[in-house]
Design a protein around this motif. Structure first.
Motif, mmCIF file in Angstrom:
data_model
loop_
_atom_site.group_PDB
_atom_site.id
_atom_site.type_symbol
_atom_site.label_atom_id
_atom_site.label_comp_id
_atom_site.label_asym_id
_atom_site.label_seq_id
_atom_site.Cartn_x
_atom_site.Cartn_y
_atom_site.Cartn_z
ATOM 1 N N LEU A 46 -7.810 1.036 5.133
ATOM 2 C CA LEU A 46 -7.707 0.560 3.750
ATOM 3 C C LEU A 46 -8.072 -0.916 3.741
ATOM 4 C CD1 LEU A 46 -4.301 1.969 2.358
ATOM 5 C CD2 LEU A 46 -6.564 3.047 2.334
ATOM 6 N N ILE A 97 -4.213 -0.882 7.635
ATOM 7 C CA ILE A 97 -4.329 -1.745 6.470
ATOM 8 C C ILE A 97 -4.909 -3.091 6.915
ATOM 9 C CG2 ILE A 97 -3.140 -2.611 4.411
ATOM 10 C CD1 ILE A 97 -2.680 0.484 5.138
ATOM 11 N N ALA A 102 0.837 -1.203 0.000
ATOM 12 C CA ALA A 102 0.000 0.000 0.000
ATOM 13 C C ALA A 102 0.873 1.254 0.000
ATOM 14 C CB ALA A 102 -0.938 -0.003 1.216
ATOM 15 N N ALA A 104 -6.868 7.226 -1.416
ATOM 16 C CA ALA A 104 -5.931 7.068 -0.299
ATOM 17 C C ALA A 104 -4.931 8.223 -0.273
ATOM 18 C CB ALA A 104 -5.213 5.725 -0.412
ATOM 19 N N PHE A 147 -9.323 -0.880 -1.445
ATOM 20 C CA PHE A 147 -7.970 -0.585 -1.935
ATOM 21 C C PHE A 147 -7.339 -1.831 -2.544
ATOM 22 C CE2 PHE A 147 -3.397 -0.003 -1.584
ATOM 23 C CZ PHE A 147 -3.213 1.333 -1.902
ATOM 24 N N ALA A 190 -7.528 -3.683 1.939
ATOM 25 C CA ALA A 190 -6.537 -3.990 0.911
ATOM 26 C C ALA A 190 -6.780 -5.335 0.243
ATOM 27 C CB ALA A 190 -5.146 -3.942 1.527
ATOM 28 N N GLN A 200 -12.111 2.601 3.062
ATOM 29 C CA GLN A 200 -12.214 2.551 1.604
ATOM 30 C C GLN A 200 -11.697 1.210 1.101
ATOM 31 O OE1 GLN A 200 -8.560 5.380 0.529
ATOM 32 N NE2 GLN A 200 -8.906 3.779 -1.009
#
Ligand SMILES: Nc1nc2c(ncn2[C@@H]2O[C@H](COP(=O)(O)OP(=O)(O)O)[C@@H](O)[C@H]2O)c(=O)[nH]1
Ligand SMILES: [Mg+2]
Length: 193
Positions: free
Chosen positions: A139, A111, A39, A182, A171, A141, A169
């Motif tokens: 995130l 994350i 990320a 991001a 990602f 991910a 969000q």
């Protein structure tokens, strides 16, 4: 969004080695293997900035990166991994305990592997960050691993468990999904505007 000046600043093993507590900082945290290094690399569009490891838990120190003058990110060691020794665990704990005392930190990027969702360890991290008065942004991910419907469901479930003022969000470092968002959230935390 471009980050032409981003660079690795230093690794620290103890709080005495932290850079001066001025400017603004955002910490990146997450379980080992959640996709944190990937990320960071995709947000800054710099392969190899944070090392992407296939061996979980290898990043044991705090790494500081300078985005531009007075604006830094801190790559925290991944958690949820069995420590090799009690000394290592104590070192990790001391570093983490020192962070809430840092005025520069304004927020945290957490994350989470979207397939796993927010775990108990992540909830502890969120409560710790909120207690320190930091903004929290999650995130989700590796979104490329799920179809659209499951991504949306994971986002909804995460948003429902987050407190007021926290955000999440979708990602993916592999597909670039959510990278511009991001970047915007990060710069907002780093500049306050
Ligand atoms: N499919 C997919 N795999 C990813 C993504 N991000 C990371 N990975 C993989 O997940 C593993 C752990 O990634 P890494 O960034 O080192 O995670 P960290 O331990 O949280 O820093 C590596 O094998 C990565 O290639 C992603 O967006 N999509
Ligand atoms: Mg890593």
């Amino acid at each position: 969004m471009q980050f032409p000046k981003v660079r690795f600043l230093l690794s620290v093993a103890s709080a005495e080695q932290f850079p001066a507590d001025i400017g603004r900082e955002v910490a990146f945290a997450g379980r080992s293997n959640a996709g944190k290094s990937s990320a960071i690399n995709s947000i800054f569009q710099r392969n190899g900035l944070a090392r992407v490891s296939k061996t979980p838990g290898r990043t044991k120190l705090l790494n500081f990166f300078e985005v531009e003058e007075g604006r830094r990110i801190i790559d925290l060691p991944g958690y949820g991994y069995a420590y090799a020794s009690p000394v290592e665990r104590a070192q990790w704990t001391a570093l983490i305990d020192a962070l809430p005392g840092r005025d520069a930190i304004t927020g945290i990027f957490l994350i989470v592997d979207i397939r796993r969702g927010v775990t108990d360890a992540d909830v502890q991290l969120i409560e710790w960050a909120a207690g320190a008065g930091w903004q929290v942004h999650v995130l989700l991910a590796k979104a490329d691993k799920l179809n659209q419907r499951d991504r949306a469901a994971a986002l909804k479930a995460t948003e429902e468990m987050l407190g007021d003022g926290m955000s999440a969000q979708i990602f993916s470092a592999h597909d670039g999904i959510g990278v511009p968002t991001a970047q915007k959230v990060l710069m907002h935390m780093l500049t306050g505007s």
